[in-house]
Scaffold this motif. Structure first.
Motif, PDB file in Angstrom:
ATOM      1  N   THR A  54      -7.275  -5.392  -3.921  1.00 26.15           N
ATOM      2  CA  THR A  54      -6.716  -4.048  -3.868  1.00 26.15           C
ATOM      3  C   THR A  54      -5.201  -3.989  -3.932  1.00 26.15           C
ATOM      4  OG1 THR A  54      -8.630  -3.182  -2.720  1.00 26.15           O
ATOM      5  CG2 THR A  54      -6.585  -1.978  -2.456  1.00 26.15           C
ATOM      6  N   PRO A  55      -4.453  -4.795  -3.160  1.00 26.15           N
ATOM      7  CA  PRO A  55      -3.008  -4.645  -3.207  1.00 26.15           C
ATOM      8  C   PRO A  55      -2.422  -4.867  -4.586  1.00 26.15           C
ATOM      9  CG  PRO A  55      -3.641  -5.927  -1.309  1.00 26.15           C
ATOM     10  CD  PRO A  55      -4.854  -5.762  -2.144  1.00 26.15           C
TER      11      PRO A  55
ATOM     12  N   ASP B  21      -0.634  -4.651   5.639  1.00 27.46           N
ATOM     13  CA  ASP B  21       0.819  -4.566   5.504  1.00 27.46           C
ATOM     14  C   ASP B  21       1.538  -4.878   6.812  1.00 27.46           C
ATOM     15  OD1 ASP B  21       0.723  -4.044   2.843  1.00 27.46           O
ATOM     16  OD2 ASP B  21       1.074  -1.884   2.990  1.00 27.46           O
TER      17      ASP B  21
ATOM     18  N   MET C 153      -6.115   3.288  -4.223  1.00 24.68           N
ATOM     19  CA  MET C 153      -6.435   2.619  -2.974  1.00 24.68           C
ATOM     20  C   MET C 153      -7.608   3.287  -2.266  1.00 24.68           C
ATOM     21  SD  MET C 153      -4.061   0.201  -2.552  1.00 24.68           S
ATOM     22  CE  MET C 153      -2.432  -0.225  -3.210  1.00 24.68           C
TER      23      MET C 153
ATOM     24  N   LEU D  63      -5.616  -1.040   5.164  1.00 24.95           N
ATOM     25  CA  LEU D  63      -4.353  -1.245   4.456  1.00 24.95           C
ATOM     26  C   LEU D  63      -3.182  -1.397   5.426  1.00 24.95           C
ATOM     27  CD1 LEU D  63      -4.808   1.354   1.565  1.00 24.95           C
ATOM     28  CD2 LEU D  63      -5.072  -1.125   1.446  1.00 24.95           C
TER      29      LEU D  63
ATOM     30  N   SER E  57       0.800  -1.217   0.000  1.00 20.27           N
ATOM     31  CA  SER E  57       0.000   0.000   0.000  1.00 20.27           C
ATOM     32  C   SER E  57       0.832   1.266   0.000  1.00 20.27           C
ATOM     33  CB  SER E  57      -0.923   0.010   1.223  1.00 20.27           C
ATOM     34  OG  SER E  57      -0.150   0.035   2.422  1.00 20.27           O
TER      35      SER E  57
ATOM     36  N   TYR F  11       1.515   2.479  -6.550  1.00 20.89           N
ATOM     37  CA  TYR F  11       0.541   1.774  -5.736  1.00 20.89           C
ATOM     38  C   TYR F  11      -0.845   1.718  -6.352  1.00 20.89           C
ATOM     39  CZ  TYR F  11       4.334   3.249  -2.733  1.00 20.89           C
ATOM     40  OH  TYR F  11       5.581   3.508  -2.238  1.00 20.89           O
TER      41      TYR F  11
END
Length: 503
Positions: free
Chosen positions: A162-163, A128, A116, A124, A100, A113
């Protein structure tokens, strides 16, 4: 040629099989060196390292000929964690922890990135903080573009999409992207041994996410063309039994009863133009997963200097860590403050002496203490107490009639019968005592109960303990000792089950 390998190692501090004869303190370091030598790859990506920064030692982090990069779990010890080992001839130009950008330091980071916005900062950061992903950027000689080797693992399906959203942005920036690691999802029924018996196999959120990420038929044209290709299915589209994960508890690896959860994914252009092979290494033991990898027809251009995320730059390994004595240096005080402090200390010392002298003057002498307390002599405890009345010698005690006077004499026949009854009672009592002792020693020396035989193979069973929370937690049971396998295979485990009796 560039060779990349990924392996869920299930604990980097666990020694490999065959290195137990090494010294315990050096065993883990020897194991890491053997892992890298056996895999013989330019870039090695390891998942589930299960080590935190405070437990990371220099022999584990710094291996001769490699530069390494670690991402640790910030919330739990002995949980998740990933690491990348790059040969010196494949040193990355940038490296970053997480997906992220929240842990980016703006110095040697990848810096791409994507969008997001649909996730909060807390979500996020929580992702992480588990230490599940690392990004390394490498220059390749063929196209002069950065090839981002990205890998990780996320068990939560809701945050999987998402990532990886930033990878399309990386492609638009002219970079190639490789995703390798344990994705925790068997994509197709061919990738799972028992997919037929799984309910709603195609409706799993993880598989739907992989459907959107991958092209349907690998290198061939299909109705859906995703941005990435599963490199192994590109070269082996119909290979059955190609599994990378097996249950270690059930011994399923012996009969290859598993699933394919580990992948090497690449963008379409990179896979079609440069991938020469994609392979599995099921013969490599030491974890419940096996390594996977790929070979590319490119060569890496090493960076002149490692990125700041490299473990050799950590203070504890770079020789720049502060010692505790640095925090204990006395502070310099002004003369006025020193004089006032000295006066206060002198006054306190005088007051303390006066208080001690006053206490001594009021304390009684030892002789006075003994007399005031009226301490008794030791002999006083052996004298008769005045409170207990003593018997007078003039008092006569009443005489009791003798028991013999009340008993009537027995005839010879009665004496003989009583003697026989008494002998029988003694014999019965001795027999009961002997039987009791015999049964006791039999129960002690009998040993454990005989292990039951399973119904399918008539072989001794193995005992297991229920670990699932519930009413049967801690109970023991017997089951077939053979490894788990297909139901149609007669050499696999049968369905025998029997609760163990409490001892």
């Amino acid at each position: 040629m560039l060779r990349v390998v990924s392996w869920n190692i299930n604990g980097i501090r666990r020694p490999l099989q065959g290195v137990a004869n090494q010294e315990p303190s050096n065993c883990a370091a020897v194991a890491v060196g053997r892992i890298l030598d056996e895999l013989d790859a330019d870039i090695v990506c390891l998942q589930e390292t299960k080590v935190t920064r405070d437990a990371l030692t220099e022999p584990l982090a710094i291996v001769e000929g490699y530069n390494s990069y670690f991402s640790f779990s910030r919330n739990r010890s002995g949980y998740s964690g990933v690491a990348t080992f790059c040969k010196d001839n494949a040193t990355p130009v940038a490296a970053e922890e997480g997906l992220s950008g929240l842990f980016a330091t703006q110095n040697g980071d990848v810096g791409c990135y994507g969008n997001m916005d649909e996730f909060t900062q807390e979500e996020l950061r929580a992702l992480d903080s588990e230490g599940r992903a690392l990004l390394t950027q490498h220059k390749i000689r063929q196209s002069q573009n950065g090839s981002h080797v990205v890998w990780g693992r996320d068990r939560r399906g809701g945050l999987k999409l998402t990532p990886f959203g930033g990878f399309s942005f990386l492609q638009h920036m002219g970079s190639h992207v490789i995703i390798l690691g344990d994705l925790n999802t068997a994509h197709r029924p061919i990738d799972h041994w028992d997919a037929v018996n799984l309910e709603c196999f195609e409706e799993d959120p993880g598989r739907k996410w992989m459907d959107s990420l991958l092209s349907n038929l690998g290198c061939q044209s299909a109705s859906h063309v995703g941005p990435f290709i599963d490199s192994y299915r590109c070269f082996q589209p119909k290979q059955e039994g190609a599994f990378t994960c097996w249950s270690a508890v059930t011994g399923a690896r012996h009969l290859n009863y598993g699933s394919r959860l580990d992948y090497v994914l690449g963008d379409r252009t990179l896979v079609i133009d440069t991938f020469q092979a994609s392979f599995l290494l099921p013969e490599v033991m030491g974890s419940d997963h096996c390594p996977v990898g790929a070979v590319l027809s490119v060569s890496s251009v090493p960076a002149k200097q490692c990125p700041p995320l490299c473990t050799r730059f950590l203070p504890e390994f770079a020789g720049t860590q502060l010692k505790i004595l640095r925090f204990l240096v006395p502070l310099e005080q002004s003369p006025v403050l020193e004089q006032s402090t000295l006066q206060h200390n002198n006054q306190t010392r005088v007051q303390t002496c006066q208080n001690k002298a006053q206490v001594r003057s009021t304390r009684p002498q030892p002789s006075q203490v003994g007399s005031s307390r009226g301490q008794k002599n030791l002999k006083s405890y052996f004298q008769p107490s005045p409170s207990c009345p003593q018997a007078s010698p003039d008092i006569e005690l009443p005489s009791l009639p003798l028991m013999s006077a009340l008993m009537t004499p027995k005839t010879p026949e009665e004496k003989a019968v009583a003697k026989v009854v008494k002998g029988q009672a003694k014999t019965s009592e001795a027999k009961d005592e002997k039987e009791l002792r015999t049964s006791f020693w039999k129960s002690v020396l009998a040993g454990p109960l005989r292990t039951p035989l399973c119904g399918g193979h008539r072989e001794p069973c193995v005992m297991r303990t229920v670990k699932k929370p519930g009413p049967n937690l801690g109970r023991r049971f017997y089951m077939c000792a053979r490894p788990r396998g297909p139901p149609t295979d007669p050499s696999s485990r049968c369905n025998f089950f029997l609760w163990s009796r409490p001892s």
